[in-house]
Scaffold this active site. Sequence first.
Site, PDB file in Angstrom:
ATOM      1  CB  SER A 126      40.518  35.512 -76.311  1.00 33.34           C
ATOM      2  OG  SER A 126      40.084  36.832 -76.075  1.00 33.34           O
TER       3      SER A 126
ATOM      4  CE  LYS B 199      37.269  37.753 -78.076  1.00 32.86           C
ATOM      5  NZ  LYS B 199      37.200  37.931 -76.615  1.00 32.86           N
TER       6      LYS B 199
END
Length: 230
Positions: free
Chosen positions: A151, A189
């Site tokens: 991701s 993230k």
Amino acid sequence: MLTRKQRDLLAFIHKRVQRDGVPPSFDEMKDALDLRSKSGIHRLITALEERGFIRRLAHRARAIEIIRLPEDLAASGGFVPRVIEGDGPAPRAPATARTVQVDAIELPLMGRIAAGVPIEAISEVENHVAVPGQMLDRGGEHYALEVRGDSMIDAGINDGDVVVIREQDAADNGDIIVALVEGHEATLKRYRRQNGMIALEAANPAYETRLLREDQIRVQGRLVGLIRSY
């Protein structure tokens, strides 16, 4: 074709090595390009390697070799391939390369971190990994985590990479962080505050941004470096 930032970094490294005989530090590169963090320098160095302008040296922490320059830079004269700081192992350097020794520090490898759907937090030390001292922020505690998932691939973080994390419990917008979600899930993230919520952004369009309340998230550290094995 190089981007302006990639060319500026290559030119800065070349100029300093030709002038001083030693490479600039990552902090000096960051300041010269007016970047907020050393992670941006790591991404630029990776891009220069992929385009064939530099090559990482085998079994040398943070060491790479400049192997060519764009025509306009090479035309300025005096280019000789030299070894500069890098962030990981790579093919063996030619005998003419000059190696710069960099002190390494062993950090605890705490386990795996999800760069995808969050996984359970792993807090026990699995191993140790040697990390170049210049990759670390001064005055802070650091640890390492192995990345699982894709991701964050558009931020230059691939599955299997080892990320170096500075321990801290706060973050600025745009920082890539280790977030503990609801006390038991850990994920890597990009952090942003958004309309009173915390957004955990992926760097891959296949993954959606997660919006969570502030009390659902605990910042456990900020990305300061990355190690990749080939």
